[in-house]
Design an enzyme around this catalytic site. Structure first.
Site, PDB file in Angstrom:
ATOM      1  N   HIS A  66      17.332  38.011  35.453  1.00 27.99           N
ATOM      2  CA  HIS A  66      17.049  36.699  35.157  1.00 27.99           C
ATOM      3  C   HIS A  66      18.162  35.641  35.217  1.00 27.99           C
ATOM      4  O   HIS A  66      19.469  36.244  34.941  1.00 27.99           O
ATOM      5  CB  HIS A  66      16.075  36.193  34.193  1.00 27.99           C
ATOM      6  CG  HIS A  66      16.692  36.347  32.682  1.00 27.99           C
ATOM      7  ND1 HIS A  66      17.673  35.734  32.318  1.00 27.99           N
ATOM      8  CD2 HIS A  66      16.578  37.600  32.029  1.00 27.99           C
ATOM      9  CE1 HIS A  66      17.953  36.160  31.018  1.00 27.99           C
ATOM     10  NE2 HIS A  66      17.541  37.474  30.773  1.00 27.99           N
ATOM     11  N   GLU A  69      12.101  42.953  27.969  1.00 25.41           N
ATOM     12  CA  GLU A  69      13.150  43.141  27.444  1.00 25.41           C
ATOM     13  C   GLU A  69      12.950  43.888  26.096  1.00 25.41           C
ATOM     14  O   GLU A  69      11.806  43.965  25.709  1.00 25.41           O
ATOM     15  CB  GLU A  69      14.089  41.761  27.051  1.00 25.41           C
ATOM     16  CG  GLU A  69      15.527  42.203  26.397  1.00 25.41           C
ATOM     17  CD  GLU A  69      16.515  43.181  27.120  1.00 25.41           C
ATOM     18  OE1 GLU A  69      16.203  44.259  27.040  1.00 25.41           O
ATOM     19  OE2 GLU A  69      17.409  42.493  27.599  1.00 25.41           O
TER      20      GLU A  69
END
Length: 434
Positions: free
Chosen positions: A240, A315
């Site tokens: 990202h 994550e």
């Protein structure tokens, strides 16, 4: 303003003789020790050991602060300091490869000073070097904190061989195995969702979108040397874009920050690239976290594809450390941080271990390859899951996470073949961000 200070030393008991090095990285503002490394390096000279100590210190800073951070280097070796400052020529050809390696690392940082200091001011690094040599003389391996282990066990993590670092990035120096210790501080940047664009690489794209779109059927055979016999299932891995937490180098796990304006621009640059040949993914999969979903949405708009969410691509959960800087965590949870840096099975308080994250990411990767056989899949995710998938493709141990650095909005590519091998075709490619 200088942010870090490296003090390094090396010695040889005989010159040449049994040798070792030591390196310590401190916070320039308050002198706090951030990383240590030491290693016995066999029989060699003082100067070789001194250069090895310098290299270990530079690797540690890269993993602590990433590319371009300002650092002061101080050693009691007049020869190493003067050669690195460019004031003395390198006359000993045996030292040239080490000097070139150190110079290459230094160019990735902003070295504010090369300073000779008297031995009295270099006691910390000198002590570390002697601890490593003392341990080796007893058949043991140095560990941070002045302890030792049986040879073949763990050691420090500055990137040396067993018996001796990412964050990310990293690269760690900075591995955990076979090297462990407080030097594991050096790995933190690449382990967090943090990082800046640096040393851009542009590996050539080779991707299944340029191949025939077919599904795998039947058994395939391959020699290992000849080209694979089937069309690959291509897994494009996109990290990202930038968030406020990554900008400030803070632990960013399950917290849900949005992309900054720069992060959105990074996502747009990636989308431009992915919307053209030889890319053009067939499927877009994203982590459920906002920063990944925003990045995926920009690509989806450009490619006309829908976005699917895969929860296992999230994550790692950093628990109580979420939103803190590495230095803040080190000061508030020193014992817990040391355990986390020394063992992939250790978790942050209230968080998730890398060993646990590895299992869910592996399952997610296997599902994607099976479900989308022969297609090009874009997976938008984070530092840890992307590193996990890459190290699995390379059949590397879990500790290899600390040898990788991933920039924001970087692309990596793994191709999976029906006849067995997975091939990493691209790693940390940020050429679209130039």
């Amino acid at each position: 303003m200088t942010q870090y200070v490296i003090e390094a030393d090396g010695g040889s008991r005989g010159n040449p003789g049994p040798a070792g090095y030591g390196a310590v990285v401190t916070d320039a503002a308050d002198g706090q020790v951030l990383a240590e490394a030491a290693e016995a390096i066999g029989v060699t000279t003082n100067n070789v050991a001194e250069y090895r100590g310098l290299i270990a210190g530079l690797q540690a800073v890269l993993r602590l602060g990433g590319e371009g951070v300002p650092v002061a280097v101080r050693m009691d070796s007049k020869l190493v300091i003067e050669q690195m400052a460019g004031r003395w020529k390198i006359k000993n050809e045996g030292l040239r490869p080490l000097a070139l390696e150190a110079a290459a690392l230094a160019r990735r940082l902003r070295v504010t000073e090369w300073t000779w200091i008297p031995r009295e001011r270099n006691k910390h690094a000198d002590r570390l070097a002697n601890e490593a040599m003392d341990a080796a003389a007893k058949g043991l391996t140095w560990k941070a904190g002045g302890t030792t282990e049986a040879a073949g066990g763990t050691a420090d993590l500055m990137g040396g061989p067993a018996g001796a670092a990412d964050l990310g990035g990293g690269g760690a120096g900075g591995a955990r195995a076979p090297e462990r210790a407080r030097t594991q501080v050096t790995r933190q940047t690449d382990l967090l969702d943090a990082g800046d664009i640096s040393e851009i690489s542009a590996p050539a794209a080779s991707i299944a979108a340029a191949q025939q779109r077919v599904k795998r059927t039947g058994a395939a055979t391959g020699t290992g040397w000849a080209p694979p016999t089937r069309v690959a299932t291509s897994l494009l891995l996109l990290r990202h874009g930038e968030t406020e937490l990554s900008l400030e180098r803070r632990f960013s796990g399950l917290g849900d920050p949005e992309l900054t304006a720069n992060g959105l621009a990074q996502a747009s640059a990636a989308a431009d690239r992915l919307s053209r040949e030889p890319y053009r993914p067939d499927v877009i999969i994203t982590s459920p976290l906002k920063r990944a979903r925003q990045t995926a949405a920009v690509v989806a708009e450009r490619t006309g594809l829908d976005v699917e969410v895969a929860d296992d691509l999230r994550e790692t959960d950093f628990g109580a450390w979420e939103g803190h800087t590495f230095t803040e965590v080190q000061r508030r949870w020193p014992a817990e941080l040391a355990a986390w840096l020394a063992d992939p099975a250790a978790a942050p308080p209230g968080g998730e271990s890398f060993a646990t994250a590895a299992r869910r990411v592996q399952a997610a990767g296997e599902r994607l390859v099976e479900q989308y056989a022969g297609k090009t899949v874009l997976a938008v995710s984070h530092v840890t899951p992307i590193k996990m998938l890459l190290r699995l493709a390379l059949m590397a141990p879990l500790e290899s996470l600390y040898r990788m650095h991933l920039d924001l909005a970087c692309l990596s590519l793994i191709e999976y073949y029906a006849d067995g091998p997975a091939v990493v075709k691209s790693f940390n490619d940020t050429s679209h961000l130039r």
